[in-house]
Design a protein around this motif. Structure first.
Motif, PDB file in Angstrom:
ATOM      1  N   TYR A   1      16.948  18.444   2.187  1.00 14.43           N
ATOM      2  CA  TYR A   1      16.432  17.109   2.520  1.00 14.43           C
ATOM      3  C   TYR A   1      15.191  16.861   1.665  1.00 14.43           C
ATOM      4  N   CYS A   2      15.299  15.939   0.730  1.00 13.89           N
ATOM      5  CA  CYS A   2      14.158  15.600  -0.118  1.00 13.89           C
ATOM      6  C   CYS A   2      13.491  14.328   0.399  1.00 13.89           C
ATOM      7  N   TRP A   3      12.202  14.202   0.180  1.00 13.46           N
ATOM      8  CA  TRP A   3      11.472  13.028   0.645  1.00 13.46           C
ATOM      9  C   TRP A   3      10.255  12.792  -0.236  1.00 13.46           C
ATOM     10  N   GLY A   4       9.716  11.589  -0.155  1.00 14.01           N
ATOM     11  CA  GLY A   4       8.531  11.262  -0.916  1.00 14.01           C
ATOM     12  C   GLY A   4       7.821  10.057  -0.337  1.00 14.01           C
ATOM     13  N   VAL A   5       6.513   9.987  -0.527  1.00 20.12           N
ATOM     14  CA  VAL A   5       5.696   8.854  -0.094  1.00 20.12           C
ATOM     15  C   VAL A   5       4.899   8.371  -1.301  1.00 20.12           C
ATOM     16  N   ILE A   6       4.892   7.062  -1.529  1.00 18.76           N
ATOM     17  CA  ILE A   6       4.155   6.473  -2.640  1.00 18.76           C
ATOM     18  C   ILE A   6       3.024   5.610  -2.102  1.00 18.76           C
ATOM     19  N   GLN A   7       1.831   5.833  -2.607  1.00 18.90           N
ATOM     20  CA  GLN A   7       0.688   4.979  -2.294  1.00 18.90           C
ATOM     21  C   GLN A   7       0.379   4.152  -3.530  1.00 18.90           C
ATOM     22  N   TYR A   8       0.408   2.832  -3.391  1.00 16.20           N
ATOM     23  CA  TYR A   8       0.166   1.944  -4.516  1.00 16.20           C
ATOM     24  C   TYR A   8      -1.313   1.612  -4.606  1.00 16.20           C
ATOM     25  N   LEU A   9      -1.860   1.730  -5.802  1.00 17.24           N
ATOM     26  CA  LEU A   9      -3.285   1.553  -6.020  1.00 17.24           C
ATOM     27  C   LEU A   9      -3.565   0.281  -6.808  1.00 17.24           C
ATOM     28  N   GLY A  10      -4.595  -0.462  -6.388  1.00 14.04           N
ATOM     29  CA  GLY A  10      -5.040  -1.626  -7.127  1.00 14.04           C
ATOM     30  C   GLY A  10      -6.116  -1.248  -8.129  1.00 14.04           C
ATOM     31  N   LYS A  11      -6.721  -2.247  -8.762  1.00 20.74           N
ATOM     32  CA  LYS A  11      -7.727  -1.981  -9.790  1.00 20.74           C
ATOM     33  C   LYS A  11      -8.920  -1.205  -9.224  1.00 20.74           C
TER      34      LYS A  11
ATOM     35  N   PRO B   1       0.809  -1.226   0.000  1.00 19.22           N
ATOM     36  CA  PRO B   1       0.000   0.000   0.000  1.00 19.22           C
ATOM     37  C   PRO B   1       0.841   1.275   0.000  1.00 19.22           C
ATOM     38  N   TYR B   2       1.948   1.290   0.766  1.00 18.24           N
ATOM     39  CA  TYR B   2       2.775   2.494   0.861  1.00 18.24           C
ATOM     40  C   TYR B   2       4.257   2.121   0.858  1.00 18.24           C
ATOM     41  N   SER B   3       5.045   3.031   0.317  1.00 21.52           N
ATOM     42  CA  SER B   3       6.484   3.028   0.564  1.00 21.52           C
ATOM     43  C   SER B   3       6.910   4.482   0.622  1.00 21.52           C
TER      44      SER B   3
ATOM     45  N   GLY C   1      15.697   9.314  17.942  1.00 20.69           N
ATOM     46  CA  GLY C   1      15.396   8.347  16.898  1.00 20.69           C
ATOM     47  C   GLY C   1      13.930   8.252  16.572  1.00 20.69           C
ATOM     48  N   ASP C   2      13.171   9.323  16.801  1.00 13.77           N
ATOM     49  CA  ASP C   2      11.728   9.294  16.616  1.00 13.77           C
ATOM     50  C   ASP C   2      11.259  10.219  15.497  1.00 13.77           C
ATOM     51  N   LEU C   3      12.130  10.468  14.533  1.00 13.86           N
ATOM     52  CA  LEU C   3      11.764  11.344  13.410  1.00 13.86           C
ATOM     53  C   LEU C   3      10.718  10.653  12.541  1.00 13.86           C
ATOM     54  N   THR C   4       9.758  11.422  12.052  1.00 12.47           N
ATOM     55  CA  THR C   4       8.698  10.885  11.199  1.00 12.47           C
ATOM     56  C   THR C   4       8.518  11.760   9.961  1.00 12.47           C
ATOM     57  N   ILE C   5       7.737  11.240   9.026  1.00 11.97           N
ATOM     58  CA  ILE C   5       7.400  12.015   7.840  1.00 11.97           C
ATOM     59  C   ILE C   5       6.695  13.313   8.237  1.00 11.97           C
TER      60      ILE C   5
END
Length: 292
Positions: free
Chosen positions: A149-159, A136-138, A196-200
């Motif tokens: 600092y560059c970043w990205g989130v990918i949501q994978y979609l099904g049919k 679902p995500y990466s 060590g608790d950094l998040t998006i």
């Protein structure tokens, strides 16, 4: 009414209409300009504006940039990336130009504003639609020089889930469309932080501009029909190959045009399939490493 276009002489070149002023459309335009091939580029967006998107370009594009005469400028503007950290998790969670193509002896496109344009070849470089992946995500982070600092989130979609995003596919890219997704991914963990608790979410708070875009990952078997040919996300890029084949056209006949398009497809389809398979294998490798 579409006028019949005469065969071109050795001193003439086919008129190319490019729909989509993205990377591939603009690249094709530059290459056709250098080859002396007439072209027009049409884009449905109403203005040029920053989107908050970062592009990662590898060394394979260097020869093309040198050919286009933009390599030195690109090196000056670009930022070297020191490393790439990737994550995934099994979570459930002319502007203003849209078009309708018509072709027979030549090609004519009729835009949503009722204006038209005529040429010999139509290049559709305005994208396809996204495919399917299992996770679902990466997400990933990319520290660069100058404390960027560059970043990205990918949501994978099904049919089925991709159908829920059909309305977004037709919207302009920009920060407004990203707001809902930002709320869903704020707690995704990344490396860093005092404890060590950094998040998006921490990156979201410190990013001046964020965009949401649709990424295509299909490999279509059909790349052309008549005088219309695909490029970009719809056919895995490669403006250079298409520009080279258009450059050798000796007439505007539909037979010669389709023959050139078939050569373009035969040359690039195996490469596109190999690149797609490699990307799928890399995703599985990352998934295995993160869940092992």
């Amino acid at each position: 009414m579409l006028t019949e276009r005469p065969l071109i002489t050795p001193s003439q070149k086919p008129k190319v209409l490019i729909v989509g002023a993205g990377l591939c459309g603009l690249t094709l335009g530059i290459l056709l300009e250098k080859a002396g091939v007439p072209y027009d580029i049409y884009e449905r967006m109403t203005q040029v504006k920053p989107l908050g998107s970062a592009l990662s370009l590898g060394p394979n594009v260097a020869p093309l940039f040198i050919q286009m005469g933009i390599y030195d400028e690109f090196i000056k503007l670009g930022k070297m990336c020191f490393r790439m950290d990737n994550y995934n998790d099994n979570r459930e969670l002319e502007f203003s130009k849209d078009f309708t193509p018509m072709n027979e002896h030549g090609v004519q496109i009729q835009f949503s504003d009722n204006s038209t344009a005529e040429g010999d070849i139509l290049v559709e470089a305005d994208g396809a639609y996204s495919g399917v992946r299992e996770q679902p995500y990466s997400w990933g982070t990319f520290p660069c020089e100058n404390n960027i600092y560059c970043w990205g989130v990918i949501q994978y979609l099904g049919k089925e889930t991709s159908k829920e995003h059909d309305s977004f596919r037709n919207l302009e890219w920009g920060p407004d469309a990203a707001q809902a997704m930002c709320k869903d991914v704020r707690d995704f963990a990344i490396l860093g932080g005092v404890n060590g608790d950094l998040t998006i979410g921490d990156l979201i708070e410190n990013s001046p501009l964020i965009s949401k875009v649709m990424l295509e990952e299909k490999v279509f078997e059909t790349w052309y029909h008549g005088r219309t040919v695909l490029m970009g996300d719809a056919a895995h890029k490669d403006a250079a190959a298409l520009a080279n084949w258009i450059g050798v056209l000796s007439s505007t006949s539909i037979e010669d045009t389709e023959e050139v398009f078939e050569e373009y497809r035969n040359e690039r389809l195996p490469v596109a399939k190999a690149a797609f398979a490699s990307a799928q294998a890399l995703l599985k490798l990352r998934t295995t490493i993160r869940h092992s």
